[in-house]
Design a protein around this motif. Structure first.
Motif, PDB file in Angstrom:
ATOM      1  N   PRO A  13       0.832  -1.206   0.000  1.00 36.53           N
ATOM      2  CA  PRO A  13       0.000   0.000   0.000  1.00 36.53           C
ATOM      3  C   PRO A  13       0.865   1.253   0.000  1.00 36.53           C
ATOM      4  CG  PRO A  13      -0.610  -1.521   1.771  1.00 36.53           C
ATOM      5  CD  PRO A  13       0.693  -1.994   1.235  1.00 36.53           C
ATOM      6  N   GLN A  14       0.339   2.310  -0.573  1.00 35.78           N
ATOM      7  CA  GLN A  14       1.041   3.591  -0.524  1.00 35.78           C
ATOM      8  C   GLN A  14       1.075   4.131   0.901  1.00 35.78           C
ATOM      9  OE1 GLN A  14      -0.617   7.443  -2.277  1.00 35.78           O
ATOM     10  NE2 GLN A  14       0.951   6.925  -3.783  1.00 35.78           N
ATOM     11  N   SER A  67      -4.329   2.943  -1.636  1.00 34.49           N
ATOM     12  CA  SER A  67      -3.556   2.742  -2.872  1.00 34.49           C
ATOM     13  C   SER A  67      -2.867   1.387  -2.859  1.00 34.49           C
ATOM     14  CB  SER A  67      -2.525   3.869  -3.061  1.00 34.49           C
ATOM     15  OG  SER A  67      -3.158   5.110  -3.202  1.00 34.49           O
ATOM     16  N   PHE A  68      -3.689   0.341  -2.721  1.00 32.36           N
ATOM     17  CA  PHE A  68      -3.175  -1.023  -2.660  1.00 32.36           C
ATOM     18  C   PHE A  68      -3.792  -1.842  -3.782  1.00 32.36           C
ATOM     19  CE2 PHE A  68      -3.285  -5.320  -0.377  1.00 32.36           C
ATOM     20  CZ  PHE A  68      -2.022  -5.652  -0.823  1.00 32.36           C
ATOM     21  N   LEU A  69      -3.112  -1.863  -4.927  1.00 29.70           N
ATOM     22  CA  LEU A  69      -3.546  -2.647  -6.089  1.00 29.70           C
ATOM     23  C   LEU A  69      -2.331  -2.869  -6.976  1.00 29.70           C
ATOM     24  CD1 LEU A  69      -6.326  -3.764  -7.214  1.00 29.70           C
ATOM     25  CD2 LEU A  69      -6.252  -1.833  -8.800  1.00 29.70           C
ATOM     26  N   GLU A  96      -3.355  -6.994 -10.727  1.00 31.08           N
ATOM     27  CA  GLU A  96      -4.715  -6.860 -10.223  1.00 31.08           C
ATOM     28  C   GLU A  96      -5.466  -5.754 -10.941  1.00 31.08           C
ATOM     29  OE1 GLU A  96      -4.358  -8.375  -5.596  1.00 31.08           O
ATOM     30  OE2 GLU A  96      -3.859  -6.305  -6.081  1.00 31.08           O
ATOM     31  N   LYS A  97      -4.772  -4.706 -11.316  1.00 33.86           N
ATOM     32  CA  LYS A  97      -5.429  -3.615 -12.053  1.00 33.86           C
ATOM     33  C   LYS A  97      -5.964  -4.114 -13.392  1.00 33.86           C
ATOM     34  CE  LYS A  97      -4.873   1.162 -13.566  1.00 33.86           C
ATOM     35  NZ  LYS A  97      -5.692   0.949 -14.765  1.00 33.86           N
ATOM     36  N   HIS A 108     -12.570  -0.846  -5.699  1.00 34.10           N
ATOM     37  CA  HIS A 108     -12.905   0.346  -6.491  1.00 34.10           C
ATOM     38  C   HIS A 108     -12.151   1.573  -5.989  1.00 34.10           C
ATOM     39  CE1 HIS A 108     -15.436   0.380  -2.962  1.00 34.10           C
ATOM     40  NE2 HIS A 108     -15.767   1.642  -3.183  1.00 34.10           N
ATOM     41  N   ASN A 109     -11.778   1.562  -4.702  1.00 34.79           N
ATOM     42  CA  ASN A 109     -10.995   2.660  -4.122  1.00 34.79           C
ATOM     43  C   ASN A 109      -9.527   2.300  -3.929  1.00 34.79           C
ATOM     44  OD1 ASN A 109     -13.101   4.487  -3.899  1.00 34.79           O
ATOM     45  ND2 ASN A 109     -13.653   3.876  -1.824  1.00 34.79           N
TER      46      ASN A 109
END
Length: 231
Positions: free
Chosen positions: A26-27, A44-46, A50-51, A99-100
């Motif tokens: 995560p950021q 910001s964990f993706l 995964e994106k 989504h977030n």
């Protein structure tokens, strides 16, 4: 070690652990300790992979993969919390807001006293929020036998439900369909929780993120509201 230093150390450790396991951490991680609870909010964990899957609508694939990885990480996180903060975590919950690009982890100590926590936590809109959560629970499963809520800090509200599983869900768990049930319940419950403007009205705060998870064997669920006060 004081609480603020412990929260910073926990955030650093979990961020490193997730980065090693997922390829991208995560950021930022915000850790809140309000015993018997510890809450970790991830932003910001993706990962890049995964994106791509998310763009293709493969949400269940991401969730299933993360569930498998978390099974190996949870014991490590519990052990670290015990050593660093002296928190003997008995229950551990997590959920993702893909989504977030966000996530939540919640640990509850073995010595928790939900009733006492509830009495000590007074906040604006408490009765209305608990009633609304009970009502939604009844719509998708059944009215909880017990419900408690605790404002961890001004931006983090924790709701605990006990006794919500219906007979068909218990049977699915018994015959080994626990993971399928978890994926289905995430989708169903969060669709009701996310699309409910009454929470914002009751709390006088904008709900910027919302998470839910279950411990099926304890017949217990945790809901976390991430708030922006005064919105």
């Amino acid at each position: 070690m004081d609480k603020q230093a412990a929260q910073s150390e926990i955030a650093s450790y979990v961020g490193r652990l997730l980065r090693e396991s997922f390829g991208k951490g995560p950021q930022s991680i915000f850790v809140s300790i309000n015993r018997p609870f510890v809450v970790l909010y991830l932003r910001s964990f993706l990962s890049p992979t995964e994106k791509i899957l998310l763009d293709q609508g493969q949400i269940y694939t991401i969730q299933s993969t993360r569930d498998l990885l978390m099974k190996s990480l949870i014991p490590e996180i519990k052990a670290y919390l015990l050593v660093l903060a002296g928190m003997n975590i008995q229950e551990f919950y997590y959920d993702w807001g893909l989504h977030n690009q966000s996530g939540i982890m919640v640990g509850i100590e073995a010595s928790e006293e939900y009733g006492q926590s509830r009495l000590e936590s007074v906040y604006t809109g408490k009765e209305q929020l608990e009633l609304e959560v009970n009502t939604i629970s009844q719509q998708v499963e059944k009215w909880p036998s017990e419900l408690y809520s605790c404002l961890i800090n001004e931006r983090t509200l924790l709701v605990i439900r006990i006794g919500i599983l219906i007979s068909i869900e218990k049977e699915l768990i018994r015959i080994g369909h626990e993971e399928s049930l978890r994926l289905a319940k995430r989708n169903l419950e969060k669709s009701h929780l996310h699309n409910n403007g009454r929470f914002q009205e009751s709390l006088n705060a904008k709900v910027i993120d919302l998470f839910v998870d279950w411990d099926f064997h304890l017949d217990k669920s945790v809901i976390v509201f991430i708030l922006h006060p005064g919105q």
